[in-house]
Design an enzyme around this catalytic site. Structure first.
Site, short mmCIF file in Angstrom:
data_model
loop_
_atom_site.label_atom_id
_atom_site.label_comp_id
_atom_site.label_asym_id
_atom_site.label_seq_id
_atom_site.Cartn_x
_atom_site.Cartn_y
_atom_site.Cartn_z
N CYS A 75 0.89 -1.10 -0.10
CA CYS A 75 0.01 -0.11 -0.10
C CYS A 75 1.01 1.30 -0.06
O CYS A 75 1.77 1.51 0.89
CB CYS A 75 -0.97 -0.12 1.30
SG CYS A 75 -1.70 1.53 1.66
N CYS A 105 -0.10 3.73 2.65
CA CYS A 105 0.51 3.42 3.90
C CYS A 105 1.71 3.92 4.36
O CYS A 105 2.21 4.35 5.33
CB CYS A 105 0.36 2.00 4.22
SG CYS A 105 -1.30 1.39 3.93
#
Length: 333
Positions: A32, A35
């Protein structure tokens, strides 16, 4: 002050929820990009605001801890969830550093407020370190989930109207008989007693599906009085799960309980009047309602007294309340 704790098991996470008043969880994934982009902001907040047993920052890799992610309905990364005393109270979806800063710094302000009196005492603090009174320490790895009950559906049969109501049993305040700073006139009776005989039936529907690990029952009858006028502590307790309604006493007699419990005099803590009931956990893995049948009392009295009930375990996804009746009376239950 501290780096986020990387969660490696569900048990580790539950233990932190039990031991820290506030827990912040960063649900992320290695693949991700957002993230990784927000990770330095989160790490800095953790470094600045972590406080032992008050506010704990964690990181949860959703691919490695799928059970935890599923339990809290995490479907997008990153997702940040704030827990207070084991219960999720705020969710931030997406890599929004401004909102994350606002929420976490507000949380830090709350965490910095003075703790309730006796918060460090296991017999007066909540399972996650503050607020709620407990008559005994919370079981390791599990949280106090009593507040998951649905107040609208709560029912108590054979209760003496001169005393308290069902909600008093599930309240988090210290029992008045132990001294909670209120007079009986101010607080009213904050316990219940049975009416025509020693039996009580309590129906507790829940707002989410629970895994119930154990119960704490507190009973504080007076030590002096006129013979059979003194209420008793409960002795035999039958537990029934996932019914759509409160069971009648005759109905309960015709149904095998999921678990029957017999409490002996030595099971009661002499200071708090609390007995711990460990459940057959495998039979209480998906509970959306609980009937607690207090069958008889320990003595020759005519009434049973209950002051508090606390429920420990894990809460899962919120339940659609309208479905309780539909699924509560499956054939063969």
């Amino acid at each position: 002050m501290a780096s986020p704790i990387h969660i490696t098991s569900k048990e580790q996470f539950q233990s932190l929820l039990s031991s820290s008043t506030f827990v912040v969880a960063d649900f992320h994934a290695e693949w991700c990009g957002p993230c990784h982009a927000i990770a330095p902001v989160y790490d800095q907040l953790a470094s600045q605001l972590s406080r032992p047993n008050r506010i704990t920052f964690t990181k949860i890799d959703v691919d490695k801890q799928q059970d935890i992610a599923k339990a809290y309905a995490v479907t997008a990364m990153p997702t940040f969830i704030v827990f207070e005393r084991g219960r999720p109270t705020n969710t931030i979806r997406g890599a929004d550093p401004t909102k994350l800063n606002q929420v976490i710094r507000k949380l830090a302000t709350e965490a910095g407020k003075s703790e309730p009196a006796g918060a460090g005492d296991a017999s007066s603090s909540g399972g996650a370190g503050g607020g709620s009174w407990l008559g005994a320490p919370a079981p390791k790895g599990y949280t106090d989930i009593t507040d998951e009950y649905d107040a609208k559906g709560l029912e108590l049969l054979n209760v003496d109207s001169e005393f308290g109501v069902a909600r008093a049993l599930l309240g988090s305040a210290k029992p008045s008989v132990l001294g909670n700073g209120k007079t009986a006139e101010d607080a009213g009776a904050d316990w219940v007693e049975s009416d025509t005989d020693e039996q009580l039936m309590l129906f507790i529907p829940f707002k989410s599906t629970l895994k119930v690990h154990s119960l704490h029952i507190t009973s504080l009858p007076p030590s002096e009085g006129d013979g059979d006028e003194i209420p008793m502590r409960p002795r035999t307790i039958h537990l029934y799960t996932n019914r759509s309604h409160v069971l009648g006493f005759d109905e309960a007699d015709d149904i095998p309980p999921v678990q029957a419990v017999t409490l002996e005099s030595g099971d009661w803590d002499p200071k708090t009047g609390t007995a711990k009931i460990d459940l057959r956990f495998v039979k209480f893995q998906s509970v959306f309602s609980l009937n607690i049948f207090f069958v008889d009392g320990d003595g020759d009295g005519e009434k049973t007294r209950i002051d508090r009930i606390r429920i420990f375990g894990e809460a899962g996804e919120k339940r659609e309340m309208g479905k309780l009746e539909k699924i509560g009376d499956e054939p063969g239950e």
